[in-house]
Design an enzyme around this catalytic site. Structure first.
Site, PDB file in Angstrom:
ATOM      1  N   LYS A   1      45.593  36.899  45.021  1.00 42.13           N
ATOM      2  CA  LYS A   1      46.868  37.037  45.599  1.00 42.13           C
ATOM      3  C   LYS A   1      47.002  38.379  45.901  1.00 42.13           C
ATOM      4  CE  LYS A   1      49.336  38.060  41.668  1.00 42.13           C
ATOM      5  NZ  LYS A   1      50.006  39.362  41.570  1.00 42.13           N
TER       6      LYS A   1
ATOM      7  N   ASP B   1      51.638  34.236  36.107  1.00 42.51           N
ATOM      8  CA  ASP B   1      51.488  33.886  37.393  1.00 42.51           C
ATOM      9  C   ASP B   1      50.702  32.636  37.441  1.00 42.51           C
ATOM     10  OD1 ASP B   1      49.297  35.443  36.442  1.00 42.51           O
ATOM     11  OD2 ASP B   1      49.401  36.671  38.108  1.00 42.51           O
TER      12      ASP B   1
END
Length: 242
Positions: free
Chosen positions: A8, A143
């Site tokens: 990401k 995350d």
């Protein structure tokens, strides 16, 4: 079962407060990047250890060398945690190829853990929802839950409070440059100055979003690693929109 844990990028990152537990609250946008990914193959097997011994896996790693023991890899930590919680999880053979650079803020290890949980959920018919899977992997990294959903999200808290947003960058080209240096989380937060944050959740105007999407880590990282600042400026000079 073969999965491809993707990385990401962050669009903006504001560090808004320091918590009593020592962590920092932040505001950022997580955006999944499918073009760069690790490779994870998980296969149920018999004859590798047993429940009593606590050894229920074999692990083969290829690709980039990861500077940690196998038992410290988040893939293995995820397997061991879920196996203690769900007895129906049996022995597995794991083959893993590391392609995502680490120390780069790309979330590769978190993605690996999340995809391991997804694989175990399917292979052993655990029947867990995405929300339940996100809760399982949350203890492995802030995350990790993002990679369960794997859709653009506005993230708050320590990166674990997620709100899906309709952000689409598919019309843009992403150029990713990884210099030889790596930046640890501790190093990035050292000496950070808290900001007031910004409204990154409003993505209706992409150009306006990018103009206010400041990364607070630049204030600590660029002085320590000037080459990263040089790379950013060269990209902007070449016409990068962000």
């Amino acid at each position: 079962m073969k999965l491809f844990p993707n990385c990401k990028i962050n669009i903006g990152l504001r560090v808004v407060r320091k918590r009593e537990d020592g962590y920092h609250d932040l505001e950022t946008i997580f955006y999944p990047v499918m073009g760069l990914h690790d490779e994870l193959e998980v296969e149920p097997v018999s004859g590798i250890g047993n429940q009593e011994s606590g050894i229920g896996f074999s692990f083969i790693q290829e690709g980039l060398a990861v500077d940690c023991k196998a038992e410290d890899n988040l893939i293995i930590k995820c397997y061991q945690r879920m196996r203690t919680r769900y007895p129906q999880i049996g022995n597995v053979r794991i083959r893993f190829r590391k392609n995502i650079p680490f120390g780069a803020g790309l979330g590769g290890g978190s993605s690996d853990a999340a995809h391991m949980a997804i694989a175990l959920n399917e292979l052993f018919a655990l029947g867990l929802s995405k929300e339940q899977l996100a809760a399982e992997v949350r203890v492995l990294g802030a995350d990790c839950p993002f990679f369960v959903y794997n859709t653009p999200c506005y993230a708050e808290g320590i990166g674990d409070i997620l709100t899906p947003i309709p952000l689409d960058l598919s019309g843009l080209r992403l150029i990713m440059i990884k210099p030889h240096c790596g930046v640890s989380t501790r190093e990035a937060y050292a000496g950070i100055r808290l900001s007031d944050g910004s409204d990154l959740s409003n993505v209706s105007d992409l150009s306006a979003l990018l103009s206010r999407a400041v990364n607070d880590f630049e204030q600590t990282v660029f002085p320590l690693h000037p080459e990263i600042g040089v790379i950013k400026q060269r990209l902007l000079d070449a016409g990068a929109v962000y």
